[in-house]
Design a protein around this motif. Structure first.
Motif: not given
Lengths: 397, 230
Positions: B11, B50, B54-57, B71, B79, B82, B88, B90
């Motif tokens: 990040y 994540n 596929g929520l974070a690359r 990706w 989408s 998912r 999910f 959380f």
């Protein structure tokens, strides 16, 4: 449940944001519709008043230019006189094809002998008239007879009576002219013969006599040959006949038009400022809202919402608020313009003609489309930004 | 079913600095497994989850779901994947506050790629009611999230995660805000779902006590998988 319903439920859940955007949309729509109704209405009114005049040049005694404009526009009676021979002199000027004299009179105020108080009366000469004749031929199939009159759109026979009392004489209202929004709507048209008869009888029937000075007229309406230059003919009239003011129709209401232009500029500037502030506020509010709802939007993406679905869902919220605010703003502005018409006319000094219901509806739809587009544009950037984020980034604190 | 090949995620933070969250992780999760990944806060568990979803690359490496590199798919396909394959749960309250419990459970069906007809909508509603019954909240269908306790909200989230019959259930610290008894109940619910449906479960938690509910356990530290746990 669809995206629209989801948007509606989200709006209900964030009332502050909803009210701010609703208020901004209502303000924008109200301002644009109110301003357009007044400006366009005033422009229509000036144009129709000129059309009703139907002459290329209006000749009056010099020094009365402002009074005749006020009479034609606002219906304020005007009295001025010049020798009747002026009409013949004008007719002899090269380029003039018709010259028709008129008398400007007024009913009394607060007198039982006049059923409509302080009304502007225009007496015309049927032998030379060229402005009222086409309307009379089309609508009444002939000339006005003795003790007959046609009225402007707002002239009516008082309830419980069969005719209108003018200086004690009963006059039949045989026709009503189309609305102009100007003072001519509150004026009555009658022949020289009728006016002179009312004047004669007024000495015995009225509390105060109607005085028409002998061999006098108030104005002359002039029609110019198609190949002649109106300005040159007006100059020739001024040179040939001392003491008169030839007013070219295209120059009539010049002051009012300038006033209107000034008003238009002010409205455009105010509208521009209001629009920019409202757009900035909507963008700010949406930016705050999507920031607050980042996690929620991230969850939607995680549950399978595409970027487009997220964008659509957020923009639907903007669309619903713009529609609701726009409709309310347009309704309030239209109603206020209608209810406070007299007050606005008094403040502006220029009359305005409200368009027909279909005209108001068309204008309202155009205003609504404009507000809708503006709100969507203002909301687009923050919503686009959040919808393009990776869901994990949206969900992070 | 899940394959991570030398996956790293870094990040970017202010002034050009960056923080590695996951470093060179290689992992395979078989269909039907209940994998519990433990680790302390900041060990990279949530980022790993994540990445799988596929929520974070990933900054580098490959993430494959049923052999498909997530990706490399366009947004609409990601989408859809998912929506159809992953459920999910959380760590944070993730119910939409403006929707009722039942509407929240139905929310993923709204995003289904194929627009459902009236019959399908009725079917989805029927299933949502059934799922609410299974998590013991049949009397809370019309309750809003603010009217539910934290444990009840998490049960609604579990029901929502199952509405599209996913093949993979991802749970991120699903019991972190709950008392011990509710934690046990929620974990028992996961276990029951796993046993009944055979869904692959990947659950991350800081609590090593929860590894007993899984079929396999791993531990993360400093963004890397350091050991098989338990």
């Amino acid at each position: 449940m669809g995206l629209i319903r989801l948007a509606r439920r989200n709006l209900a859940g964030s009332s502050f944001r909803s009210w701010v955007v609703f208020f901004c949309a209502a303000l924008m729509a109200g301002f644009v519709i109110g301003g357009t109704l007044v400006i366009r209405g005033a422009d229509s009114s000036l144009r129709l008043a000129l059309e009703r005049l139907g002459a290329d040049i209006l000749v009056i005694p010099a020094g009365n230019e402002a009074r005749i404009e006020s009479a034609l526009l606002m219906g304020v009676p005007a009295h001025f006189w010049m020798p009747a021979s002026v009409a013949d002199q004008i007719a002899a000027v090269p380029g003039v094809v018709a010259a028709s004299p008129q008398l400007y009179l007024a009913t009394l105020r607060g007198a039982t002998c006049c059923s409509l108080p302080e009304m502007f009366l225009i007496a015309y000469d049927p032998a030379t008239d060229f402005t009222l004749r086409p309307w009379l031929e089309q609508n009444l199939e002939g000339e006005l007879r003795l003790m007959e009159a046609v009225g402007g759109n707002h002239v009516y026979i008082p309830s419980g009576q069969d005719n209108i009392l003018i200086y004690g004489s009963a006059v039949d209202l045989v026709g009503t002219l189309e609305q102009t929004g100007a003072g001519l709507d509150q004026s009555m048209f009658l022949t020289f013969e009728t006016a002179n008869r009312i004047a004669r009888l007024s000495y015995t029937l009225a509390v105060k006599p109607l005085e028409i000075p002998p061999d006098s007229i108030s104005s002359v309406l002039v029609k110019v040959a198609p190949d002649a230059d109106v300005h040159q003919v007006a100059q020739q009239i001024a040179a040939a006949i001392p003491g008169v003011a030839p007013m070219e129709a295209t120059n009539l209401f010049k002051e009012q038009r300038l006033q209107l232009l000034g008003l238009l500029r002010s409205i455009v500037v105010l509208l521009g400022i209001t629009w920019l502030l409202a757009m900035a506020l909507i963008a700010l509010v949406f930016s705050m809202a999507v920031n607050e709802r980042r996690r929620e939007i991230g969850v939607m993406r995680a549950l399978g919402a595409t970027r487009l679905a997220v964008l659509q869902s957020l923009l639907w919220e903007a669309v619903l608020l713009a529609l609701a605010g726009g409709v309310v703003g347009i309704a309030i502005a239209s109603l206020a313009t209608f209810l406070f018409r007299d007050l606005i006319v008094g403040l502006m000094g220029v009359p305005f003609l409200l368009p027909s219901l279909s005209g108001v509806l068309a204008l309202g739809l155009a205003g609504l489309a404009l507000v809708l587009a503006s709100v969507v544009v203002a909301a687009l950037f923050p919503t686009l930004r959040i919808s393009l984020q990776d869901p994990a980034v949206s969900m992070r604190e | 079913m899940i394959e991570l090949q030398d996956v790293s995620k870094t990040y970017s933070i202010a002034k050009g600095r960056s923080v590695p969250a996951v470093q060179g992780v290689t992992l395979q999760v078989e269909r039907g497994e209940f994998l519990v990944i433990t680790g302390r806060s900041g060990s990279g568990k949530t980022t790993l989850l994540n990445l799988v979803a596929g929520l974070a690359r990933p900054t580098s490496g490959r993430v494959l779901l049923d052999g498909v590199e997530i990706w490399k798919l366009p947004d609409a396909e990601q989408s859809r994947l998912r929506n159809e394959k992953i459920g999910f749960v959380f760590q944070f309250p993730s119910l939409m506050p403006s929707l009722t419990a039942l509407e929240n459970v139905l929310l993923p069906t709204l995003f289904a790629a194929a627009k459902s007809d009236t019959k399908a909508q009725a079917g989805a509603r029927e299933r949502a009611v059934q799922l609410m019954d299974e998590v013991g909240l049949s009397d809370k269908l019309d309750a809003y999230p603010r009217q539910l306790s934290a444990g009840q909200q998490q049960r609604v989230v579990i029901a929502r995660s199952l509405i599209n019959r996913p093949e993979l259930l991802l749970a991120d610290e699903p019991t972190s805000d709950l008392d011990e008894q509710t934690e046990q109940e929620i974990m028992a619910t996961f276990q029951a779902i796993h046993a009944r449906t055979g869904v692959t479960v990947l659950l991350v938690t800081h609590s090593t006590q929860l590894i007993v509910f899984g079929t396999r356990a791993l531990r993360m530290q400093g963004g890397q998988i350091v050991a098989a746990d338990g």
